[in-house]
Enzyme design. Structure first.
Site, PDB file in Angstrom:
ATOM      1  N   GLU A   1      38.854  54.501  10.001  1.00  0.00           N
ATOM      2  CA  GLU A   1      38.368  53.391  10.821  1.00  0.00           C
ATOM      3  C   GLU A   1      36.996  52.946  10.324  1.00  0.00           C
ATOM      4  O   GLU A   1      35.975  53.541  10.685  1.00  0.00           O
ATOM      5  CB  GLU A   1      38.237  53.838  12.278  1.00  0.00           C
ATOM      6  CG  GLU A   1      39.539  54.270  12.914  1.00  0.00           C
ATOM      7  CD  GLU A   1      39.483  54.138  14.429  1.00  0.00           C
ATOM      8  OE1 GLU A   1      40.306  53.413  14.968  1.00  0.00           O
ATOM      9  OE2 GLU A   1      38.601  54.745  15.055  1.00  0.00           O
TER      10      GLU A   1
ATOM     11  N   HIS B   1      35.874  60.256  16.798  1.00  0.00           N
ATOM     12  CA  HIS B   1      35.800  58.789  16.778  1.00  0.00           C
ATOM     13  C   HIS B   1      34.364  58.368  16.482  1.00  0.00           C
ATOM     14  O   HIS B   1      33.410  59.029  16.900  1.00  0.00           O
ATOM     15  CB  HIS B   1      36.265  58.227  18.124  1.00  0.00           C
ATOM     16  CG  HIS B   1      36.454  56.754  18.105  1.00  0.00           C
ATOM     17  ND1 HIS B   1      35.397  55.877  18.205  1.00  0.00           N
ATOM     18  CD2 HIS B   1      37.564  55.993  17.959  1.00  0.00           C
ATOM     19  CE1 HIS B   1      35.869  54.639  18.123  1.00  0.00           C
ATOM     20  NE2 HIS B   1      37.169  54.687  17.976  1.00  0.00           N
TER      21      HIS B   1
ATOM     22  N   ASN C   1      44.229  53.569  21.735  1.00  0.00           N
ATOM     23  CA  ASN C   1      43.009  54.205  22.252  1.00  0.00           C
ATOM     24  C   ASN C   1      42.456  53.300  23.343  1.00  0.00           C
ATOM     25  O   ASN C   1      41.855  52.270  23.046  1.00  0.00           O
ATOM     26  CB  ASN C   1      42.014  54.364  21.091  1.00  0.00           C
ATOM     27  CG  ASN C   1      40.667  54.895  21.541  1.00  0.00           C
ATOM     28  OD1 ASN C   1      40.502  55.294  22.696  1.00  0.00           O
ATOM     29  ND2 ASN C   1      39.704  54.913  20.626  1.00  0.00           N
ATOM     30  N   TRP C   2      42.702  53.692  24.585  1.00  0.00           N
ATOM     31  CA  TRP C   2      42.303  52.827  25.701  1.00  0.00           C
ATOM     32  C   TRP C   2      40.806  52.926  25.991  1.00  0.00           C
ATOM     33  O   TRP C   2      40.292  52.202  26.846  1.00  0.00           O
ATOM     34  CB  TRP C   2      43.127  53.170  26.959  1.00  0.00           C
ATOM     35  CG  TRP C   2      44.598  52.911  26.817  1.00  0.00           C
ATOM     36  CD1 TRP C   2      45.240  52.346  25.747  1.00  0.00           C
ATOM     37  CD2 TRP C   2      45.626  53.191  27.781  1.00  0.00           C
ATOM     38  NE1 TRP C   2      46.593  52.265  25.976  1.00  0.00           N
ATOM     39  CE2 TRP C   2      46.868  52.779  27.230  1.00  0.00           C
ATOM     40  CE3 TRP C   2      45.632  53.767  29.059  1.00  0.00           C
ATOM     41  CZ2 TRP C   2      48.075  52.919  27.910  1.00  0.00           C
ATOM     42  CZ3 TRP C   2      46.847  53.897  29.734  1.00  0.00           C
ATOM     43  CH2 TRP C   2      48.052  53.481  29.167  1.00  0.00           C
ATOM     44  N   LYS C   3      40.131  53.837  25.322  1.00  0.00           N
ATOM     45  CA  LYS C   3      38.678  54.030  25.485  1.00  0.00           C
ATOM     46  C   LYS C   3      38.325  54.143  26.973  1.00  0.00           C
ATOM     47  O   LYS C   3      39.119  54.650  27.751  1.00  0.00           O
ATOM     48  CB  LYS C   3      37.898  52.911  24.768  1.00  0.00           C
ATOM     49  CG  LYS C   3      38.304  52.807  23.283  1.00  0.00           C
ATOM     50  CD  LYS C   3      37.360  51.994  22.454  1.00  0.00           C
ATOM     51  CE  LYS C   3      37.853  51.951  20.998  1.00  0.00           C
ATOM     52  NZ  LYS C   3      36.962  51.201  20.115  1.00  0.00           N
TER      53      LYS C   3
ATOM     54  N   GLY D   1      36.329  46.783  16.982  1.00  0.00           N
ATOM     55  CA  GLY D   1      35.951  45.916  18.099  1.00  0.00           C
ATOM     56  C   GLY D   1      35.246  44.643  17.665  1.00  0.00           C
ATOM     57  O   GLY D   1      34.693  43.927  18.491  1.00  0.00           O
TER      58      GLY D   1
ATOM     59  N   GLY E   1      42.545  49.896  19.364  1.00  0.00           N
ATOM     60  CA  GLY E   1      41.686  49.870  20.545  1.00  0.00           C
ATOM     61  C   GLY E   1      42.024  48.691  21.427  1.00  0.00           C
ATOM     62  O   GLY E   1      42.988  48.710  22.194  1.00  0.00           O
ATOM     63  N   GLY E   2      41.241  47.612  21.313  1.00  0.00           N
ATOM     64  CA  GLY E   2      41.374  46.454  22.192  1.00  0.00           C
ATOM     65  C   GLY E   2      42.799  45.950  22.367  1.00  0.00           C
ATOM     66  O   GLY E   2      43.240  45.672  23.497  1.00  0.00           O
TER      67      GLY E   2
ATOM     68  N   SER F   1      40.224  46.637  14.708  1.00  0.00           N
ATOM     69  CA  SER F   1      40.724  45.290  14.976  1.00  0.00           C
ATOM     70  C   SER F   1      42.176  45.084  14.540  1.00  0.00           C
ATOM     71  O   SER F   1      42.537  43.999  14.069  1.00  0.00           O
ATOM     72  CB  SER F   1      39.802  44.237  14.346  1.00  0.00           C
ATOM     73  OG  SER F   1      38.498  44.325  14.914  1.00  0.00           O
TER      74      SER F   1
ATOM     75  N   GLU G   1      32.544  56.212  17.735  1.00  0.00           N
ATOM     76  CA  GLU G   1      31.703  56.044  18.936  1.00  0.00           C
ATOM     77  C   GLU G   1      31.159  57.394  19.389  1.00  0.00           C
ATOM     78  O   GLU G   1      30.017  57.498  19.851  1.00  0.00           O
ATOM     79  CB  GLU G   1      32.518  55.349  20.045  1.00  0.00           C
ATOM     80  CG  GLU G   1      32.726  53.875  19.718  1.00  0.00           C
ATOM     81  CD  GLU G   1      34.016  53.271  20.246  1.00  0.00           C
ATOM     82  OE1 GLU G   1      34.660  53.875  21.124  1.00  0.00           O
ATOM     83  OE2 GLU G   1      34.389  52.188  19.759  1.00  0.00           O
TER      84      GLU G   1
HETATM   85  P1  PGA Z   1      39.631  48.190  17.976  1.00  0.00           P
HETATM   86  O1  PGA Z   1      39.258  49.757  18.110  1.00  0.00           O
HETATM   87  O2  PGA Z   1      41.101  48.124  17.702  1.00  0.00           O
HETATM   88  O3  PGA Z   1      39.249  47.597  19.309  1.00  0.00           O
HETATM   89  O4  PGA Z   1      38.812  47.656  16.854  1.00  0.00           O
HETATM   90  C1  PGA Z   1      39.826  50.710  17.271  1.00  0.00           C
HETATM   91  C2  PGA Z   1      39.275  52.082  17.587  1.00  0.00           C
HETATM   92  O5  PGA Z   1      38.077  52.209  17.842  1.00  0.00           O
HETATM   93  O6  PGA Z   1      40.019  53.088  17.586  1.00  0.00           O
END
Ligand code: PGA
Length: 251
Positions: A167, A95, A9-11, A173, A234-235, A213, A97
């Protein structure tokens, strides 16, 4: 046997040039990965150029969101037909977010899932509790409500084609991954909820990914757990070599 899925997930992190550079770097590194479905989810403006790069590749393209109507006066939104046209076969939905910043409800997520099914897009449905909910001891209640809301009025044969991502919000994050045991406990709970809704055969088909994470150095332990079928990253999906190591998890 349900499939293993590793999704990046490159956000809202990479522009077109950066997205193309990342897929160019990643593609050769994962060409020889084992039996795993690899998905990358760039931001909307990068879907088309990344999709062009992926033609003929084993890497699948996913969007990070959609609006559940094929076409119309919805300024700023992107439809399922539009993401399909540029090659998406997956879409992240619900998600945390989006639930938090854009107030997406379980009902809205359910409508988006139905729209994905109608357009043959595989949704990756995100669920998870906040730190306050975990500390209040209501993790299962919270996640159970999200799962039931997501699958409302979805028949078994369609449910079997969906993907869930657990998640925990406190792990996203933050560098604070759930332990393998904490993740497995909630994954097993989600699987049990799916068994109640659809029976063991269908519940056994639905991949449940862990997200929060995930990194090259914690993926192996997570993937060794019986109900963890992959990861939403994500990251650590923003660096080709790190993501490639996650894709090549060892159990
Ligand atoms: P993260 O994000 O790996 O940076 O914690 C995961 C996500 O939000 O899908």
């Amino acid at each position: 046997m349900r499939k293993k899925v590793i999704a990046g997930n490159w956000k809202m992190n990479l522009g077109v040039a950066e997205s193309v550079a990342l897929i160019d770097a990643l593609s050769p590194l994962v060409a020889d990965a084992g039996n795993v479905e690899i998905v990358v989810c760039p931001s909307p403006q990068a879907l088309y150029p990344v999709g062009l790069k992926l033609s003929g590749s084993r890497i699948k393209l996913g969007a990070q969101n959609l609006y559940p109507v094929a076409k119309g006066a919805y300024t700023g939104e992107v439809s399922p037909t539009m993401i399909k046209e540029v090659g998406c076969t997956y879409c992240i939905l619900g998600h945390s977010e989006r639930r938090e910043y854009f107030k997406e409800s379980d009902e809205f997520v359910n409508a988006k899932i139905k729209s994905c099914i109608e357009h043959q897009i595989t949704p990756i449905i995100c669920v998870g509790e906040s730190l306050a909910e975990r500390e209040a001891g209501i993790t299962f209640e919270r996640v159970g409500t999200q799962v039931k809301g997501a699958f409302k009025d979805i028949p078994a044969e369609q449910a079997a084609t969906l993907v869930i991502a657990y998640e925990p919000i406190w792990a996203i994050g933050t560098g604070k991954t759930a332990t393998d045991e904490q993740a497995q406990e909630v994954h097993a709970f989600i699987r049990a909820e799916l068994v109640k809704l659809y029976g063991a055969a269908v519940a056994g088909e639905i991949p449940i990914l862990y997200g929060g994470s995930v990194k090259a150095d914690n993926i192996d332990g997570l993937m060794a757990k019986p109900d963890i079928d992959g990861a939403l990253v994500g990251g650590a999906s923003l660096k080709a070599d790190g993501f490639a190591r996650i894709v090549k998890f060892e159990i």
